[in-house]
Design an enzyme around this catalytic site. Sequence first.
Site, PDB file in Angstrom:
ATOM      1  N   HIS A   1       0.826  -1.221   0.000  1.00  0.00           N
ATOM      2  CA  HIS A   1       0.000   0.000   0.000  1.00  0.00           C
ATOM      3  C   HIS A   1       0.854   1.261   0.000  1.00  0.00           C
ATOM      4  CE1 HIS A   1      -2.773  -3.128   1.227  1.00  0.00           C
ATOM      5  NE2 HIS A   1      -2.196  -3.236   2.398  1.00  0.00           N
ATOM      6  N   HIS A   2       1.963   1.250  -0.740  1.00  0.00           N
ATOM      7  CA  HIS A   2       2.884   2.380  -0.762  1.00  0.00           C
ATOM      8  C   HIS A   2       3.165   2.893  -2.174  1.00  0.00           C
ATOM      9  CE1 HIS A   2       4.715   0.631   3.212  1.00  0.00           C
ATOM     10  NE2 HIS A   2       3.535   1.195   3.402  1.00  0.00           N
ATOM     11  N   PRO A   3       2.166   3.080  -3.028  1.00  0.00           N
ATOM     12  CA  PRO A   3       2.475   3.568  -4.374  1.00  0.00           C
ATOM     13  C   PRO A   3       2.947   5.014  -4.352  1.00  0.00           C
ATOM     14  CG  PRO A   3       0.104   3.579  -4.035  1.00  0.00           C
ATOM     15  CD  PRO A   3       0.713   2.902  -2.831  1.00  0.00           C
TER      16      PRO A   3
END
Length: 528
Positions: free
Chosen positions: A466-468
């Site tokens: 969840h780190h784009p």
Amino acid sequence: MSESYDYIIVGGGSAGCVLANRLSADPHCKVLLIEAGGADRNILYHIPAGFAKMTKGIGSWGYSTVPQKHMNNRVLWYTQAKVIGGGSSINAQIYTRGNARDFDTWAQMGCRGWSYEDILPYFRKSEDNDTFDNETHGRGGPMGVSQPSAPLPIAKAFIEAAAGMGMKRNNDLVSADPTGFGFYQLTQRNARRSSTAQAYLKPAKSRSNLTIRMNTMTKRIVMEGKKAVGITVAEGSNETLLHASREVIVSSGAIGSPKLLQLSGIGPKAELAKVGIDTLHHVPGVGGNLQDHVDLCIICECSGDHTYDKYGKPFWGALAGLRYVLTRKGPAASSLFDSGGFWRIDENAEMPDAQWHLGMGSGIEAGISKLKNSGLTLNSAQMRPRSRGTVRLKDSNPASHPLIDPNYWADSYDREISLKALKLSREILRQPALASFIEAERIPGPDCKTDDELFAYACGMAKTQHHPGGTCAMGHSDLSVVDDALKVHGIQGLRVVDASIMPQVVSSNTNASTIMIAEKAADLILSP
């Protein structure tokens, strides 16, 4: 034009709520905050352990990736927030910033004013730390940052297990060099989630110069020549035009921001032509340079109820809820991932290139297997991927989901480091410090031994961390989208402020850095 504002902020997420607070603090500025999602009324947004429901669809757009061709064409669930507060309202509340070298690298890439020395004051400005008040940390800021309120003995044993392998303990994983293992600090205050919706937006809601519109879809940015002058929003079957006399600020995240720019005719001409959108301004880097951290996990069965799995059952869950209401303690007060660390996998790396999160149970996140008995999950992820992906439009309909292609493991080096980190997870979990807590490794299990077997397992179980970031990258190259002040190159009155501007994604969880970006952006906007 039916309504006019000085600033229109598109996206009420981690960055947008910060901007709404800071810009509306000037009573002469008329500010509008637009959010596609709804309010954070559900109690699960505020109880720390509510995170367990978040990746399974609550407050999410429901995105998936395109088939990942370097992962046996696997399609991955891709959680992106659709609620006020954005990622800060649905994440695991882990407060890490990355390594000082991350930001110094940005400066070396030509991003003036973004070195670690430059941005540290904005981290400190945002923070109200319950433990530290020093050159690294701040106290008295909007964002609550706390030590875990409900650590379990097995988490302490995990830190001891890593130390037993020579991986040092680190009591401050937010420091300029976060190398080591320990307890994470969390975006919590008094054992409640401290999202930007609660920490920044709630105190500003009563200001007469701030308007907040939720459940409102922005369709496109309105341009007059090379100047952004407003946005159109959907209201039923109609469109409403909203005017911005000073700036439109896009804060829709690493997926939403490039999507909106492309819908507005701002992006790579060839890609826009594919979906029938006229190019108003050719910016080839929009939607490119997508970077993300991909998680791999080991799941062990515990020798007893050493984690929180049993609280998924109705009786135990109700008991945990009652305990939380009365004492702010127990399972509901846990982020479920409150320990972990950073370490080097590649011996030649200048700083840690992998991160671990220890989960207090099994099946906590979407797509991850749940054991019948109590379990323990250890996630590992490579922090500095070389692979680059894209965010593209499926068609010209604003309601359509974008085509998200992280392009995981396109560079074989990423796969190599990821699998080595997975193997190291196994070694940590086999250490004597954890022997009394762990019955056996169940997933992938002892029969999964060879590199080919581990690769096949990883392709089937991998998930986004969840780190784009990076899809509207800051810089001065032909593929950069915004300049040092986060203004879109070649356009007046338009900025992007969120994780998409990171030229390289930070080597940690991204929420704290996104808040920092918004704090600095507010100063850039108000003091040009």
